[in-house]
Design a protein around this motif. Structure first.
Motif, PDB file in Angstrom:
ATOM      1  N   ASP A  15      -8.194   7.094   6.924  1.00 13.19           N
ATOM      2  CA  ASP A  15      -8.483   7.627   8.251  1.00 13.19           C
ATOM      3  C   ASP A  15      -8.914   9.082   8.143  1.00 13.19           C
ATOM      4  O   ASP A  15      -8.995   9.649   7.051  1.00 13.19           O
ATOM      5  CB  ASP A  15      -7.301   7.437   9.212  1.00 13.19           C
ATOM      6  N   ILE A  16      -9.176   9.701   9.278  1.00 13.08           N
ATOM      7  CA  ILE A  16      -9.675  11.071   9.322  1.00 13.08           C
ATOM      8  C   ILE A  16      -8.668  12.064   8.753  1.00 13.08           C
ATOM      9  O   ILE A  16      -9.026  13.129   8.266  1.00 13.08           O
ATOM     10  CB  ILE A  16     -10.097  11.440  10.766  1.00 13.08           C
ATOM     11  N   GLU A  17      -7.373  11.697   8.772  1.00 13.63           N
ATOM     12  CA  GLU A  17      -6.300  12.551   8.265  1.00 13.63           C
ATOM     13  C   GLU A  17      -6.068  12.363   6.758  1.00 13.63           C
ATOM     14  O   GLU A  17      -5.222  13.037   6.182  1.00 13.63           O
ATOM     15  CB  GLU A  17      -4.999  12.244   9.010  1.00 13.63           C
ATOM     16  N   GLY A  18      -6.765  11.398   6.150  1.00 17.01           N
ATOM     17  CA  GLY A  18      -6.578  11.124   4.732  1.00 17.01           C
ATOM     18  C   GLY A  18      -5.471  10.128   4.437  1.00 17.01           C
ATOM     19  O   GLY A  18      -5.040   9.992   3.298  1.00 17.01           O
ATOM     20  N   GLU A  20      -4.058   6.265   4.147  1.00 18.07           N
ATOM     21  CA  GLU A  20      -4.605   4.952   3.817  1.00 18.07           C
ATOM     22  C   GLU A  20      -4.376   3.969   4.957  1.00 18.07           C
ATOM     23  O   GLU A  20      -3.257   3.830   5.451  1.00 18.07           O
ATOM     24  CB  GLU A  20      -3.959   4.420   2.536  1.00 18.07           C
ATOM     25  N   ILE A  21      -5.442   3.294   5.373  1.00 20.04           N
ATOM     26  CA  ILE A  21      -5.359   2.270   6.409  1.00 20.04           C
ATOM     27  C   ILE A  21      -5.199   0.896   5.772  1.00 20.04           C
ATOM     28  O   ILE A  21      -4.421   0.079   6.216  1.00 20.04           O
ATOM     29  CB  ILE A  21      -6.611   2.293   7.310  1.00 20.04           C
ATOM     30  N   GLY A  22      -5.948   0.649   4.714  1.00 21.87           N
ATOM     31  CA  GLY A  22      -5.894  -0.644   4.049  1.00 21.87           C
ATOM     32  C   GLY A  22      -6.988  -0.765   3.007  1.00 21.87           C
ATOM     33  O   GLY A  22      -7.599   0.223   2.609  1.00 21.87           O
ATOM     34  N   VAL A  23      -7.242  -2.003   2.584  1.00 24.87           N
ATOM     35  CA  VAL A  23      -8.227  -2.290   1.545  1.00 24.87           C
ATOM     36  C   VAL A  23      -9.328  -3.169   2.126  1.00 24.87           C
ATOM     37  O   VAL A  23      -9.044  -4.128   2.851  1.00 24.87           O
ATOM     38  CB  VAL A  23      -7.562  -3.000   0.341  1.00 24.87           C
ATOM     39  N   VAL A  24     -10.572  -2.856   1.810  1.00 22.64           N
ATOM     40  CA  VAL A  24     -11.713  -3.643   2.277  1.00 22.64           C
ATOM     41  C   VAL A  24     -11.700  -4.988   1.552  1.00 22.64           C
ATOM     42  O   VAL A  24     -11.779  -5.043   0.330  1.00 22.64           O
ATOM     43  CB  VAL A  24     -13.043  -2.903   2.019  1.00 22.64           C
ATOM     44  N   GLU A  37      -7.852  -5.278   5.141  1.00 26.66           N
ATOM     45  CA  GLU A  37      -6.488  -5.792   5.131  1.00 26.66           C
ATOM     46  C   GLU A  37      -5.556  -4.595   5.288  1.00 26.66           C
ATOM     47  O   GLU A  37      -5.466  -3.755   4.391  1.00 26.66           O
ATOM     48  CB  GLU A  37      -6.203  -6.507   3.806  1.00 26.66           C
ATOM     49  N   PRO A  38      -4.882  -4.475   6.448  1.00 22.40           N
ATOM     50  CA  PRO A  38      -3.971  -3.349   6.638  1.00 22.40           C
ATOM     51  C   PRO A  38      -2.708  -3.533   5.801  1.00 22.40           C
ATOM     52  O   PRO A  38      -2.168  -4.629   5.728  1.00 22.40           O
ATOM     53  CB  PRO A  38      -3.654  -3.393   8.128  1.00 22.40           C
ATOM     54  N   ASP A  39      -2.285  -2.472   5.144  1.00 22.48           N
ATOM     55  CA  ASP A  39      -1.054  -2.479   4.349  1.00 22.48           C
ATOM     56  C   ASP A  39      -0.949  -3.690   3.422  1.00 22.48           C
ATOM     57  O   ASP A  39      -0.004  -4.476   3.525  1.00 22.48           O
ATOM     58  CB  ASP A  39       0.174  -2.418   5.261  1.00 22.48           C
ATOM     59  N   PRO A  40      -1.897  -3.850   2.501  1.00 16.86           N
ATOM     60  CA  PRO A  40      -1.843  -5.014   1.607  1.00 16.86           C
ATOM     61  C   PRO A  40      -0.692  -4.895   0.611  1.00 16.86           C
ATOM     62  O   PRO A  40      -0.265  -3.795   0.269  1.00 16.86           O
ATOM     63  CB  PRO A  40      -3.189  -4.963   0.882  1.00 16.86           C
ATOM     64  N   SER A  41      -0.196  -6.038   0.163  1.00  8.87           N
ATOM     65  CA  SER A  41       0.802  -6.025  -0.902  1.00  8.87           C
ATOM     66  C   SER A  41       0.115  -5.592  -2.197  1.00  8.87           C
ATOM     67  O   SER A  41      -1.114  -5.545  -2.282  1.00  8.87           O
ATOM     68  CB  SER A  41       1.394  -7.425  -1.080  1.00  8.87           C
ATOM     69  N   LEU A  42       0.890  -5.286  -3.197  1.00  5.24           N
ATOM     70  CA  LEU A  42       0.325  -4.846  -4.476  1.00  5.24           C
ATOM     71  C   LEU A  42      -0.591  -5.911  -5.063  1.00  5.24           C
ATOM     72  O   LEU A  42      -1.698  -5.607  -5.505  1.00  5.24           O
ATOM     73  CB  LEU A  42       1.445  -4.515  -5.468  1.00  5.24           C
ATOM     74  N   SER A  43      -0.176  -7.177  -5.017  1.00  3.44           N
ATOM     75  CA  SER A  43      -1.015  -8.237  -5.586  1.00  3.44           C
ATOM     76  C   SER A  43      -2.313  -8.392  -4.806  1.00  3.44           C
ATOM     77  O   SER A  43      -3.374  -8.599  -5.394  1.00  3.44           O
ATOM     78  CB  SER A  43      -0.253  -9.561  -5.644  1.00  3.44           C
ATOM     79  N   GLU A  44      -2.239  -8.287  -3.465  1.00  3.01           N
ATOM     80  CA  GLU A  44      -3.459  -8.370  -2.659  1.00  3.01           C
ATOM     81  C   GLU A  44      -4.397  -7.222  -2.984  1.00  3.01           C
ATOM     82  O   GLU A  44      -5.609  -7.404  -3.084  1.00  3.01           O
ATOM     83  CB  GLU A  44      -3.129  -8.336  -1.166  1.00  3.01           C
ATOM     84  N   ALA A  45      -3.856  -6.024  -3.168  1.00  2.00           N
ATOM     85  CA  ALA A  45      -4.681  -4.855  -3.479  1.00  2.00           C
ATOM     86  C   ALA A  45      -5.384  -5.021  -4.822  1.00  2.00           C
ATOM     87  O   ALA A  45      -6.558  -4.677  -4.963  1.00  2.00           O
ATOM     88  CB  ALA A  45      -3.826  -3.587  -3.477  1.00  2.00           C
ATOM     89  N   VAL A  46      -4.694  -5.570  -5.804  1.00  2.00           N
ATOM     90  CA  VAL A  46      -5.299  -5.783  -7.125  1.00  2.00           C
ATOM     91  C   VAL A  46      -6.410  -6.825  -7.028  1.00  2.00           C
ATOM     92  O   VAL A  46      -7.502  -6.626  -7.566  1.00  2.00           O
ATOM     93  CB  VAL A  46      -4.227  -6.219  -8.157  1.00  2.00           C
TER      94      VAL A  46
END
Length: 81
Positions: A15-18, A20-24, A37-46
């Motif tokens: 976001d504008i404040e720096g 993290e919102i999520g992962v594309v 994906e807002p607040d993805p789990s670690l496995s989802e982020a990988v």
């Protein structure tokens, strides 16, 4: 205007404040929408980081005209979502 591509999948949306919102998870290049994906789990982020994810029903739709900057690792929106 920012032009989104599939190369942006797996990047972090900030976001504008720096903060993290999520992962594309997916980019619709025709509609110029990034699905995040807002607040993805670690496995989802990988999985997303490797480019193997897909959009689902809880993803946020982010139009390209709200994205101020794109780097190698992140997209940054110019307003609060």
């Amino acid at each position: 205007m920012t032009v989104l591509s599939t190369a942006d999948e797996g990047k972090v949306l900030m976001d504008i404040e720096g903060e993290e919102i999520g992962v594309v998870t997916h980019v619709d290049t025709d509609e110029q929408l990034a699905y995040v994906e807002p607040d993805p789990s670690l496995s989802e982020a990988v999985i997303q980081g490797l480019g193997y994810g897909d959009a689902d029903e809880d993803d946020i739709e982010v139009p390209s005209d709200t994205i101020a900057t794109v780097t190698d690792t992140e997209l940054r929106v110019e307003t609060d979502l």
